[in-house]
Design a protein around this motif. Structure first.
Motif, mmCIF file in Angstrom:
data_model
loop_
_atom_site.group_PDB
_atom_site.id
_atom_site.type_symbol
_atom_site.label_atom_id
_atom_site.label_comp_id
_atom_site.label_asym_id
_atom_site.label_seq_id
_atom_site.Cartn_x
_atom_site.Cartn_y
_atom_site.Cartn_z
ATOM 1 N N LEU A 279 0.866 -1.129 0.203
ATOM 2 C CA LEU A 279 0.068 0.038 0.089
ATOM 3 C C LEU A 279 1.259 1.317 0.085
ATOM 4 O O LEU A 279 0.207 1.975 -0.881
ATOM 5 N N HIS A 280 2.084 1.050 0.589
ATOM 6 C CA HIS A 280 2.938 2.498 1.073
ATOM 7 C C HIS A 280 3.295 2.367 -0.262
ATOM 8 O O HIS A 280 3.727 3.579 -1.094
ATOM 9 N N THR A 281 3.943 1.902 -1.128
ATOM 10 C CA THR A 281 4.732 2.005 -2.485
ATOM 11 C C THR A 281 3.579 2.368 -3.060
ATOM 12 O O THR A 281 3.825 3.174 -4.661
ATOM 13 N N LEU A 282 2.421 1.645 -3.012
ATOM 14 C CA LEU A 282 1.364 2.437 -3.799
ATOM 15 C C LEU A 282 0.567 3.591 -4.087
ATOM 16 O O LEU A 282 0.954 4.602 -5.177
ATOM 17 N N ASP A 283 1.132 4.199 -2.734
ATOM 18 C CA ASP A 283 1.047 5.725 -2.569
ATOM 19 C C ASP A 283 1.730 6.674 -3.123
ATOM 20 O O ASP A 283 1.762 7.854 -3.399
ATOM 21 N N ARG A 284 2.961 5.748 -3.068
ATOM 22 C CA ARG A 284 3.739 6.824 -3.808
ATOM 23 C C ARG A 284 3.838 7.138 -5.101
ATOM 24 O O ARG A 284 5.264 7.808 -5.323
ATOM 25 N N MET A 285 3.750 6.166 -5.586
ATOM 26 C CA MET A 285 3.774 6.206 -7.421
ATOM 27 C C MET A 285 3.101 7.400 -8.150
ATOM 28 O O MET A 285 1.544 7.921 -7.678
ATOM 29 N N LYS A 286 3.193 8.130 -9.056
ATOM 30 C CA LYS A 286 2.687 8.852 -9.510
ATOM 31 C C LYS A 286 3.419 8.590 -11.757
ATOM 32 O O LYS A 286 3.962 8.210 -11.819
ATOM 33 N N ALA A 287 1.941 8.906 -11.845
ATOM 34 C CA ALA A 287 1.883 9.351 -13.436
ATOM 35 C C ALA A 287 3.886 10.114 -13.633
ATOM 36 O O ALA A 287 3.653 11.304 -14.307
ATOM 37 N N GLU A 288 4.711 9.255 -14.649
ATOM 38 C CA GLU A 288 5.136 10.614 -15.028
ATOM 39 C C GLU A 288 5.623 10.902 -16.076
ATOM 40 O O GLU A 288 6.350 11.488 -16.990
ATOM 41 N N ARG A 289 5.586 9.445 -16.831
ATOM 42 C CA ARG A 289 6.070 9.388 -18.422
ATOM 43 C C ARG A 289 4.769 7.983 -18.476
ATOM 44 O O ARG A 289 3.908 7.752 -18.420
ATOM 45 N N ASP B 82 -6.780 1.816 -0.318
ATOM 46 C CA ASP B 82 -7.277 1.053 0.643
ATOM 47 C C ASP B 82 -8.412 -0.180 1.274
ATOM 48 O O ASP B 82 -8.934 -1.074 1.222
ATOM 49 N N GLU B 83 -10.054 0.874 0.926
ATOM 50 C CA GLU B 83 -10.886 0.337 1.519
ATOM 51 C C GLU B 83 -11.064 -0.377 0.543
ATOM 52 O O GLU B 83 -12.568 -1.732 0.714
ATOM 53 N N ALA B 84 -10.759 0.363 -0.652
ATOM 54 C CA ALA B 84 -11.706 -0.852 -2.247
ATOM 55 C C ALA B 84 -11.156 -2.713 -1.973
ATOM 56 O O ALA B 84 -11.766 -3.431 -2.276
ATOM 57 N N LEU B 85 -9.919 -2.348 -1.822
ATOM 58 C CA LEU B 85 -8.918 -3.618 -1.676
ATOM 59 C C LEU B 85 -9.442 -4.661 -0.425
ATOM 60 O O LEU B 85 -9.793 -6.158 -1.050
ATOM 61 N N PHE B 86 -9.721 -3.814 0.555
ATOM 62 C CA PHE B 86 -10.146 -4.550 1.539
ATOM 63 C C PHE B 86 -11.729 -5.533 1.522
ATOM 64 O O PHE B 86 -11.824 -6.272 2.214
ATOM 65 N N SER B 87 -12.267 -4.676 0.996
ATOM 66 C CA SER B 87 -13.557 -4.875 0.622
ATOM 67 C C SER B 87 -13.951 -6.103 -0.331
ATOM 68 O O SER B 87 -14.328 -7.232 0.190
ATOM 69 N N TYR B 88 -12.719 -5.927 -1.927
ATOM 70 C CA TYR B 88 -12.891 -7.472 -2.401
ATOM 71 C C TYR B 88 -12.201 -8.523 -1.134
ATOM 72 O O TYR B 88 -11.889 -9.588 -1.871
ATOM 73 N N LEU B 89 -10.891 -8.512 -0.869
ATOM 74 C CA LEU B 89 -10.407 -8.955 -0.551
ATOM 75 C C LEU B 89 -11.540 -9.698 0.974
ATOM 76 O O LEU B 89 -11.948 -10.916 0.980
ATOM 77 N N GLY B 90 -12.240 -9.583 1.206
ATOM 78 C CA GLY B 90 -13.304 -9.835 1.976
ATOM 79 C C GLY B 90 -14.492 -10.376 1.139
ATOM 80 O O GLY B 90 -14.938 -11.809 2.088
ATOM 81 N N ASN B 91 -14.796 -9.804 0.135
ATOM 82 C CA ASN B 91 -15.952 -10.240 -0.410
ATOM 83 C C ASN B 91 -15.451 -11.848 -1.005
ATOM 84 O O ASN B 91 -16.334 -13.090 -1.214
ATOM 85 N N ARG B 92 -13.634 -12.175 -1.702
ATOM 86 C CA ARG B 92 -13.531 -13.058 -2.295
ATOM 87 C C ARG B 92 -13.358 -13.972 -0.785
ATOM 88 O O ARG B 92 -13.911 -15.507 -1.274
ATOM 89 N N GLU B 93 -12.533 -13.398 0.365
ATOM 90 C CA GLU B 93 -12.354 -14.703 1.294
ATOM 91 C C GLU B 93 -13.890 -15.450 1.805
ATOM 92 O O GLU B 93 -14.410 -16.193 2.001
ATOM 93 N N ARG B 94 -15.521 -15.060 1.356
ATOM 94 C CA ARG B 94 -17.091 -15.259 1.861
ATOM 95 C C ARG B 94 -16.894 -16.383 0.696
ATOM 96 O O ARG B 94 -17.583 -16.966 1.018
ATOM 97 N N LEU B 95 -16.735 -16.123 -0.758
ATOM 98 C CA LEU B 95 -16.717 -16.688 -1.075
ATOM 99 C C LEU B 95 -16.539 -18.047 -1.252
ATOM 100 O O LEU B 95 -16.459 -18.568 -1.718
ATOM 101 N N ALA B 96 -15.474 -17.937 -1.094
ATOM 102 C CA ALA B 96 -13.904 -18.984 -0.953
ATOM 103 C C ALA B 96 -14.425 -19.951 0.558
ATOM 104 O O ALA B 96 -14.724 -21.013 0.165
#
Length: 167
Positions: A19-29, A150-164
């Motif tokens: 999450l920290h790595t994603l937060d630091r990403m910037k569109a540059e090229r 992070d909220e969207a990722l946690f939501s996806y992972l929660g749904n995925r866990e329920r489906l599993a």
């Protein structure tokens, strides 16, 4: 980007680093998504969860072809399609100038003649990606930038866990 800018090594405890790595990403090229996906496939020697997070301005067939090696190696592939609400709804009514964040190109737009067609093209692209991913047994998740990542990722992972649990 034209190249792989950052890579988070596999680990059971790397979610915060990711999450920290994603937060630091910037569109540059300008990006070369398909080339980078193909180049990174060789790094996945053991079964992993592969998460692709992108605006996916790529041809759906080319994208799925680039993701095939990940599936063949037994990886669990998830595609997160990240779009701003304005990219989907195109709420603009006045003539405007848009600046491409990757290339810096200035694009003049007169919305009234093209807004409906734009919305239809975006919806068709989203549906083509969703369909191709589903056919390839790849999870497809449309993410809205108005919602924290992070909220969207946690939501996806929660749904995925329920489906599993159901399976």
């Amino acid at each position: 980007d034209e190249d792989v800018v950052a890579q988070v090594p596999p680990s059971a405890k790397h979610f915060n680093v990711l999450l920290h790595t994603l937060d630091r990403m910037k569109a540059e090229r300008p990006g070369r998504l398909i080339q980078n996906i193909t180049r990174l496939a060789e790094h996945f020697k053991r079964r992993s969860i592969v998460a692709l997070i992108s605006d996916l301005y790529e041809n759906p067939e080319d994208l799925l072809e680039a993701l095939k090696p990940y599936n063949y190696l037994g990886n669990d592939v998830v595609v997160f399609h990240v779009l701003d609400p304005a990219e989907i709804d195109f709420p603009y009514r006045e003539p405007s100038r848009f600046v491409d964040l990757e290339s810096g190109e200035d694009v003049p737009v007169v919305p009234e003649g093209f807004a409906k067609q734009y919305r239809e093209l975006v919806q068709a692209h989203i549906e083509a990606l969703r369909t191709r991913c589903t056919e390839a047994r790849i999870d497809y998740v449309l993410l809205n930038t108005a919602r924290p990542l992070d909220e969207a990722l946690f939501s996806y992972l929660g749904n995925r866990e329920r489906l599993a649990r159901v399976r």
